[in-house]
Design a protein around this motif. Structure first.
Motif, PDB file in Angstrom:
ATOM      1  N   TYR A 119       0.502  -7.448  10.119  1.00  0.00           N
ATOM      2  CA  TYR A 119       0.679  -6.358   9.162  1.00  0.00           C
ATOM      3  C   TYR A 119       1.830  -5.477   9.630  1.00  0.00           C
ATOM      4  CZ  TYR A 119      -0.827  -3.152   5.488  1.00  0.00           C
ATOM      5  OH  TYR A 119      -0.884  -2.396   4.335  1.00  0.00           O
ATOM      6  N   ALA A 120       2.365  -4.695   8.718  1.00  0.00           N
ATOM      7  CA  ALA A 120       3.427  -3.758   9.101  1.00  0.00           C
ATOM      8  C   ALA A 120       3.303  -2.496   8.261  1.00  0.00           C
ATOM      9  CB  ALA A 120       4.789  -4.400   8.900  1.00  0.00           C
ATOM     10  N   LEU A 121       3.659  -1.397   8.858  1.00  0.00           N
ATOM     11  CA  LEU A 121       3.599  -0.109   8.160  1.00  0.00           C
ATOM     12  C   LEU A 121       4.918   0.614   8.399  1.00  0.00           C
ATOM     13  CD1 LEU A 121       0.647   2.387   8.186  1.00  0.00           C
ATOM     14  CD2 LEU A 121       2.933   3.173   8.811  1.00  0.00           C
ATOM     15  N   PHE A 122       5.499   1.103   7.300  1.00  0.00           N
ATOM     16  CA  PHE A 122       6.822   1.713   7.378  1.00  0.00           C
ATOM     17  C   PHE A 122       6.701   3.202   7.083  1.00  0.00           C
ATOM     18  CE2 PHE A 122       6.976  -2.699   6.490  1.00  0.00           C
ATOM     19  CZ  PHE A 122       7.961  -3.162   7.345  1.00  0.00           C
ATOM     20  N   GLU A 123       7.238   4.027   7.974  1.00  0.00           N
ATOM     21  CA  GLU A 123       7.143   5.478   7.789  1.00  0.00           C
ATOM     22  C   GLU A 123       8.373   6.129   8.395  1.00  0.00           C
ATOM     23  OE1 GLU A 123       4.601   7.499  10.603  1.00  0.00           O
ATOM     24  OE2 GLU A 123       4.902   5.935  12.069  1.00  0.00           O
ATOM     25  N   TYR A 131       2.413  -1.681  -6.295  1.00  0.00           N
ATOM     26  CA  TYR A 131       2.158  -0.581  -5.352  1.00  0.00           C
ATOM     27  C   TYR A 131       0.732  -0.077  -5.519  1.00  0.00           C
ATOM     28  CZ  TYR A 131       7.219  -0.867  -5.275  1.00  0.00           C
ATOM     29  OH  TYR A 131       8.503  -1.336  -5.178  1.00  0.00           O
ATOM     30  N   LEU A 132      -0.015  -0.064  -4.426  1.00  0.00           N
ATOM     31  CA  LEU A 132      -1.420   0.355  -4.505  1.00  0.00           C
ATOM     32  C   LEU A 132      -1.628   1.678  -3.768  1.00  0.00           C
ATOM     33  CD1 LEU A 132      -1.328  -2.941  -4.430  1.00  0.00           C
ATOM     34  CD2 LEU A 132      -3.777  -2.685  -4.286  1.00  0.00           C
ATOM     35  N   ALA A 158       0.865  -1.187   0.000  1.00  0.00           N
ATOM     36  CA  ALA A 158       0.000   0.000   0.000  1.00  0.00           C
ATOM     37  C   ALA A 158       0.897   1.231   0.000  1.00  0.00           C
ATOM     38  CB  ALA A 158      -0.909  -0.011   1.218  1.00  0.00           C
ATOM     39  N   TRP A 159       0.550   2.191  -0.834  1.00  0.00           N
ATOM     40  CA  TRP A 159       1.419   3.349  -1.081  1.00  0.00           C
ATOM     41  C   TRP A 159       0.685   4.601  -0.619  1.00  0.00           C
ATOM     42  CZ3 TRP A 159       6.339   3.032  -2.735  1.00  0.00           C
ATOM     43  CH2 TRP A 159       6.953   4.184  -3.241  1.00  0.00           C
ATOM     44  N   LEU A 160       1.052   5.111   0.550  1.00  0.00           N
ATOM     45  CA  LEU A 160       0.308   6.226   1.156  1.00  0.00           C
ATOM     46  C   LEU A 160       1.207   7.438   1.401  1.00  0.00           C
ATOM     47  CD1 LEU A 160      -1.856   4.005   1.570  1.00  0.00           C
ATOM     48  CD2 LEU A 160      -2.123   4.778   3.907  1.00  0.00           C
ATOM     49  N   GLU A 215      -5.747  -5.485   1.796  1.00  0.00           N
ATOM     50  CA  GLU A 215      -5.438  -6.341   0.637  1.00  0.00           C
ATOM     51  C   GLU A 215      -3.941  -6.423   0.363  1.00  0.00           C
ATOM     52  OE1 GLU A 215      -7.661  -4.278  -2.340  1.00  0.00           O
ATOM     53  OE2 GLU A 215      -9.585  -5.074  -1.606  1.00  0.00           O
ATOM     54  N   THR A 216      -3.136  -5.795   1.207  1.00  0.00           N
ATOM     55  CA  THR A 216      -1.702  -5.735   0.906  1.00  0.00           C
ATOM     56  C   THR A 216      -0.867  -6.423   2.000  1.00  0.00           C
ATOM     57  OG1 THR A 216      -1.693  -3.555   1.956  1.00  0.00           O
ATOM     58  CG2 THR A 216      -1.816  -3.594  -0.447  1.00  0.00           C
ATOM     59  N   ASP A 217       0.428  -6.602   1.695  1.00  0.00           N
ATOM     60  CA  ASP A 217       1.336  -7.233   2.667  1.00  0.00           C
ATOM     61  C   ASP A 217       1.818  -6.229   3.692  1.00  0.00           C
ATOM     62  OD1 ASP A 217       1.525  -9.804   1.332  1.00  0.00           O
ATOM     63  OD2 ASP A 217       2.500  -8.675  -0.270  1.00  0.00           O
ATOM     64  N   CYS A 218       1.970  -4.985   3.242  1.00  0.00           N
ATOM     65  CA  CYS A 218       2.417  -3.949   4.166  1.00  0.00           C
ATOM     66  C   CYS A 218       2.166  -2.604   3.531  1.00  0.00           C
ATOM     67  CB  CYS A 218       3.895  -4.128   4.511  1.00  0.00           C
ATOM     68  SG  CYS A 218       4.978  -3.651   3.176  1.00  0.00           S
ATOM     69  N   CYS A 219       2.510  -1.560   4.257  1.00  0.00           N
ATOM     70  CA  CYS A 219       2.231  -0.205   3.767  1.00  0.00           C
ATOM     71  C   CYS A 219       3.485   0.648   3.884  1.00  0.00           C
ATOM     72  CB  CYS A 219       1.105   0.384   4.617  1.00  0.00           C
ATOM     73  SG  CYS A 219       0.795   2.130   4.331  1.00  0.00           S
ATOM     74  N   LEU A 220       3.734   1.428   2.848  1.00  0.00           N
ATOM     75  CA  LEU A 220       4.776   2.450   2.945  1.00  0.00           C
ATOM     76  C   LEU A 220       4.040   3.789   3.054  1.00  0.00           C
ATOM     77  CD1 LEU A 220       7.893   2.545   2.952  1.00  0.00           C
ATOM     78  CD2 LEU A 220       7.786   3.174   0.552  1.00  0.00           C
ATOM     79  N   PHE A 221       4.430   4.552   4.051  1.00  0.00           N
ATOM     80  CA  PHE A 221       3.671   5.741   4.445  1.00  0.00           C
ATOM     81  C   PHE A 221       4.602   6.949   4.432  1.00  0.00           C
ATOM     82  CE2 PHE A 221       1.466   8.446   7.421  1.00  0.00           C
ATOM     83  CZ  PHE A 221       0.126   8.093   7.319  1.00  0.00           C
TER      84      PHE A 221
END
Ligand code: IPM
Ligand code: MG
Length: 372
Positions: free
Chosen positions: A293-297, A35-36, A7-9, A62-68
């Motif tokens: 889940y994981a989110l990277f920022e 990238y969504l 996920a692309w935020l 719906e994704t494996d992880c998120c880049l924020f």
């Protein structure tokens, strides 16, 4: 189908600038990913009364992880003023999307490495290599807050705690209460993550940073759990310090510390302090990790005054991409990226304004890409 769905935020302010930088290195690394893009941030608060629309939550699921990228968070009254006129007075209450994401996706651990790379002129010292583990879903960020204090909450506190007595005469409208909620499970989890990390990366001390002498029940619970877990890891020493003293020690002797662990609010404070020791928020990466889940920022905020100017240092974001690659188990790619970042910092030819240079955000990313 791509191996990873990300996920692309970009979010607010300079979020987009640094995400473009991230894309340059990801493309160079040839990561097999899809990238969504998703909507998050101030714009959606103003227009829709929700900075984190449901459609975005759906993408994350719906994704494996998120880049924020970055997020602007404002106090609730200020936020209310910026709502679209037709949404005002309709009961929309602003709450930080990043805090909500951490809680909804149970991202219990916030990992924030702060390492001094050789040749960075902003290093406080060159021998600093800290990793902060911050509990990420509870404590003072639990969101259980009152103002005015409801009468039944006052009555219950009076009934259950003798120390409430001295507030009895204060009008309810003049009392604000924020609950610092710690669960044993979350305390154990963040401490255990820290010990596992120390074991894996052969680091021999963990410092638990709380204030159990005063905040006896919450800080106390965390420290007591840390002692129990420490006994399972005889190869790693547990050091205990109070948050206030730790701020002093980190300025005095940062090089003697290794892995730091703390609760949500203290971890927030200490991770900014540690960031400044290694060149500032322009170098501070972070990973929000849960079981599913994981989110990277990057640790930095949205720096609205620089938005869209491609001026800010992308290193924090590029190091965040490295954390994402570590998480995927793509160790070779992670190492190549980190080596390239380290070389660009050491050479010092392509530098953003914070380092006294004139290069743009994307110039730095392209230089890192060239060195990959
Ligand atoms: C951070 C930030 C956030 C926090 C804000 C933006 C809510 O300061 O990630 O450190 O306080 O956690
Ligand atoms: Mg912070």
């Amino acid at each position: 189908m791509a191996k990873y769905k990300i996920a692309w935020l970009p979010g607010d302010g300079i979020g987009n600038d640094v995400m473009e930088a991230a894309k340059i290195v990801l493309d160079e690394l040839n990561l097999d990913a899809e990238y969504l893009p998703g909507d998050v941030g101030w714009e959606f608060w103003e227009k829709e009364g929700n900075p984190l629309p449901d459609r975005t939550i759906k993408i994350l699921k719906e994704t494996d992880c998120c880049l924020f990228g970055a997020i602007t968070s404002k106090p609730k009254d200020e936020a209310e003023k910026e709502l679209a006129p037709e949404l005002k007075g309709k009961g929309y209450v602003y709450s930080s999307p990043i805090v909500r994401l951490r809680q909804e996706f149970k991202l219990h651990t916030n990992l924030r490495p702060c390492k001094a790379y050789k040749g960075n002129p902003l290093n406080y010292r060159d021998d600093i290599d800290l990793v902060v583990f911050r509990e990420n879903t509870e404590g003072l960020y639990s969101g259980v807050e009152f103002h005015p204090l409801p009468k039944d909450v006052m009555d219950s506190l009076l009934k259950n705690h003798p120390k409430m007595k001295r507030f009895e005469e204060t009008p309810l409208k003049d009392i604000a209460l924020s609950c610092r909620i710690f669960t044993r499970k979350a305390c154990q989890s963040v401490v255990r993550q820290a010990f596992k990390y120390a074991e894996k990366y052969k680091r021999n001390s963990i410092t638990i940073i709380e204030k159990p002498n005063i905040i006896r029940e919450t800080s106390g619970l965390m420290v007591r759990e840390a002692r129990k877990i420490a006994s399972e890891y005889p190869g790693t020493e547990l050091w205990e310090t109070n948050i206030d003293a730790m701020c002093m020690w980190l300025v005095k002797n940062p090089q003697i510390y290794s892995v730091l662990v703390s609760s949500n609010m203290f971890g927030d404070i200490v991770s900014d302090l540690c960031a400044q020791l290694i060149g500032g928020l322009g170098f501070a990466s972070s990973a929000n990790i849960g079981d599913d889940y994981a989110l990277f920022e990057p640790t930095h905020g949205s720096a609205p005054k620089y938005a869209g100017q491609y001026k800010v240092n992308p290193m924090a974001m590029l190091l965040t991409v490295k954390l994402m690659l570590d998480h995927f188990g793509e160790e070779e790619l992670a190492q190549r990226l980190e080596n390239a970042i380290a070389r660009v910092i050491e050479e010092g030819k392509v530098r953003t304004y914070d380092l006294g240079g004139t290069a743009s955000t994307l110039d730095v990313a392209r230089e890192v890409a060239r060195k990959i």
